[in-house]
Motif scaffolding. Structure first.
Motif, mmCIF file in Angstrom:
data_model
loop_
_atom_site.group_PDB
_atom_site.id
_atom_site.type_symbol
_atom_site.label_atom_id
_atom_site.label_comp_id
_atom_site.label_asym_id
_atom_site.label_seq_id
_atom_site.Cartn_x
_atom_site.Cartn_y
_atom_site.Cartn_z
ATOM 1 N N THR A 27 0.899 -1.298 0.002
ATOM 2 C CA THR A 27 0.075 0.160 0.072
ATOM 3 C C THR A 27 0.790 1.250 0.049
ATOM 4 O O THR A 27 0.485 2.459 -0.402
ATOM 5 C CB THR A 27 -0.878 0.073 1.141
ATOM 6 O OG1 THR A 27 -0.440 -0.174 2.421
ATOM 7 C CG2 THR A 27 -1.959 -1.237 0.952
ATOM 8 N N ASP A 28 2.067 1.151 0.757
ATOM 9 C CA ASP A 28 2.857 2.134 0.402
ATOM 10 C C ASP A 28 3.399 2.829 -1.064
ATOM 11 O O ASP A 28 3.445 3.932 -1.327
ATOM 12 C CB ASP A 28 4.441 2.176 0.940
ATOM 13 C CG ASP A 28 4.061 2.143 2.567
ATOM 14 O OD1 ASP A 28 3.102 2.066 3.056
ATOM 15 O OD2 ASP A 28 5.123 1.871 3.245
ATOM 16 N N LEU A 55 -7.342 4.105 -8.083
ATOM 17 C CA LEU A 55 -6.165 3.605 -6.944
ATOM 18 C C LEU A 55 -6.853 3.369 -5.613
ATOM 19 O O LEU A 55 -6.658 2.563 -4.921
ATOM 20 C CB LEU A 55 -5.111 4.776 -6.936
ATOM 21 C CG LEU A 55 -4.041 4.716 -8.392
ATOM 22 C CD1 LEU A 55 -3.440 5.874 -8.205
ATOM 23 C CD2 LEU A 55 -3.258 3.305 -8.060
ATOM 24 N N ARG A 56 -7.588 4.477 -5.131
ATOM 25 C CA ARG A 56 -8.385 4.407 -4.147
ATOM 26 C C ARG A 56 -9.392 3.248 -3.638
ATOM 27 O O ARG A 56 -9.390 2.726 -2.672
ATOM 28 C CB ARG A 56 -9.013 5.563 -3.905
ATOM 29 C CG ARG A 56 -9.900 5.854 -2.365
ATOM 30 C CD ARG A 56 -10.369 7.419 -2.168
ATOM 31 N NE ARG A 56 -11.494 7.689 -3.259
ATOM 32 C CZ ARG A 56 -11.140 8.516 -4.265
ATOM 33 N NH1 ARG A 56 -10.247 9.041 -4.454
ATOM 34 N NH2 ARG A 56 -12.526 8.702 -5.134
ATOM 35 N N CYS A 116 8.423 -5.412 -1.072
ATOM 36 C CA CYS A 116 7.290 -5.192 -0.196
ATOM 37 C C CYS A 116 6.491 -6.268 0.520
ATOM 38 O O CYS A 116 6.724 -7.477 0.026
ATOM 39 C CB CYS A 116 6.389 -4.257 -0.888
ATOM 40 S SG CYS A 116 5.579 -4.972 -2.371
ATOM 41 N N ARG A 117 5.476 -5.903 1.524
ATOM 42 C CA ARG A 117 4.845 -7.095 1.823
ATOM 43 C C ARG A 117 3.558 -6.806 1.248
ATOM 44 O O ARG A 117 3.144 -5.816 1.245
ATOM 45 C CB ARG A 117 4.728 -6.876 3.230
ATOM 46 C CG ARG A 117 6.252 -7.057 4.141
ATOM 47 C CD ARG A 117 5.781 -7.318 5.693
ATOM 48 N NE ARG A 117 5.353 -8.692 5.839
ATOM 49 C CZ ARG A 117 6.289 -9.668 6.022
ATOM 50 N NH1 ARG A 117 7.431 -9.543 5.615
ATOM 51 N NH2 ARG A 117 5.861 -10.863 6.262
ATOM 52 N N GLY A 118 2.778 -7.956 0.898
ATOM 53 C CA GLY A 118 1.358 -8.014 0.517
ATOM 54 C C GLY A 118 1.080 -9.342 -0.006
ATOM 55 O O GLY A 118 1.746 -10.435 0.326
ATOM 56 N N GLN A 162 -5.611 -4.923 -12.186
ATOM 57 C CA GLN A 162 -6.173 -3.535 -12.099
ATOM 58 C C GLN A 162 -5.164 -2.670 -11.310
ATOM 59 O O GLN A 162 -4.737 -1.479 -12.145
ATOM 60 C CB GLN A 162 -7.362 -3.408 -11.667
ATOM 61 C CG GLN A 162 -8.469 -4.314 -12.418
ATOM 62 C CD GLN A 162 -9.982 -3.712 -11.809
ATOM 63 O OE1 GLN A 162 -10.533 -2.701 -11.876
ATOM 64 N NE2 GLN A 162 -10.613 -4.846 -11.152
ATOM 65 N N LEU A 163 -4.644 -3.131 -10.042
ATOM 66 C CA LEU A 163 -3.889 -2.170 -9.349
ATOM 67 C C LEU A 163 -2.622 -1.603 -10.190
ATOM 68 O O LEU A 163 -2.163 -0.767 -10.136
ATOM 69 C CB LEU A 163 -3.787 -2.651 -7.870
ATOM 70 C CG LEU A 163 -2.824 -1.727 -7.136
ATOM 71 C CD1 LEU A 163 -3.430 -0.463 -6.745
ATOM 72 C CD2 LEU A 163 -2.764 -2.603 -5.739
#
Length: 288
Positions: free
Chosen positions: A133-134, A164-165, A206-208, A238-239
């Motif tokens: 998310t960062d 994005l949101r 990153c973490r996800g 999409q992101l």
């Protein structure tokens, strides 16, 4: 990088390698974007160069060492020198083993196995890293600030900001398991070598959820990766399209043909599913 900056960056890498008693008669630029990849010969070293302050090279060096120790398929640091981030003339330089390509592409089956092995190893490594998310927040900042994206049309700015949101919220609401990820395991960051497929470039770790990594790879690779949540993968695709679109409108972006990519990624988002993968988008742009 601009050509004047490329010349200085190559000189910095060459000078550092020579000071470490590595034989350098020639330097071949393999990739030029916001950072530079340079093959140094005849010592056969890959130098990765970025302006000081615009890189997380120390994290990448540390992570590459840790992942190699647990048997992950990753490109190795140059063994003849200390595993450090070297600086010269305003550039940060890391030195890696150069691998001669064996085949143009890695098969989907081998790609998926390598990524699964990488993820398994990453679950064994405890390093401080940002959450995925960062990276969304970085893209959102570019879109929200006209000073950072002056060429982005107002309607596109509103559309991209909303996408994005909403995607951030939708993915968070799923509450999927998260772990350390590569961040951008697309084909450009996978080498075909005599030792098998090897991942490189860990600056974006990153973490996800693993689906965030899978959103960067070809469709056929995902078909061979076990336990994929297809709904989550669609949202992550999409992101990724939305984040890449945002980065291509960044005033400081130096990706080749970046604005054209920005337009096409926005078009893909507006066209809707099925969501194209990054390699599909690249092929689509090559055909234009």
């Amino acid at each position: 990088m601009e050509m004047s900056e490329v010349t200085r960056a190559v000189a910095a890498a060459t000078s550092i390698a020579a000071s470490l008693d590595l034989a350098v008669n020639d330097a071949i630029v393999l990739h030029n974007s916001n950072k530079l990849a340079v093959r140094l010969t005849p010592c056969e070293v890959l130098a990765r160069v970025a302006p000081v302050g615009q890189e997380v090279a120390q994290l990448e060096v540390e992570l590459a060492q840790r992942l190699a120790e647990v048997g992950c398929p990753v490109g190795a640091l140059e063994p003849r020198v200390d595993p450090l981030v070297y600086t010269r003339d305003g550039f940060a330089v890391t030195l890696w083993t150069y691998y001669e390509p064996v085949t143009p592409d890695v098969s989907p089956v081998d790609y998926a196995k390598a990524l699964e092995q990488l993820h398994a190893g990453m679950r064994k490594v405890d390093v401080a890293s940002p959450r995925f998310t960062d990276r969304i927040a970085e893209a959102e900042e570019i879109v929200a600030n006209p000073d950072l994206s002056p060429e982005l049309a107002d309607a596109d700015r509103v559309f991209l900001s909303s996408r994005l949101r909403n995607l951030r919220r939708a993915i968070d609401d799923r509450g999927a398991a998260e772990q350390l990820l590569h961040g951008e395991p697309h084909p450009g960051n996978l080498l075909s070598t005599k030792s098998g497929p090897l991942f490189i470039d860990f600056e974006t770790c990153c973490r996800g959820p693993v689906e965030f990594d899978l959103a960067h790879v070809p469709e056929a690779v995902c078909e061979h990766y076990p336990g994929v949540d297809q709904g989550l993968l669609d949202e992550c695709r999409q992101l990724v399209l939305a984040m890449v679109a945002a980065w291509r409108w960044d005033i400081g972006d130096q990706f080749p043909n970046g604005r054209r990519f920005g337009h096409e990624f926005l078009r893909a988002l507006r066209e809707g599913p099925p969501w194209p993968t990054l390699d599909t988008m690249s092929k689509r742009l090559d055909d234009l």
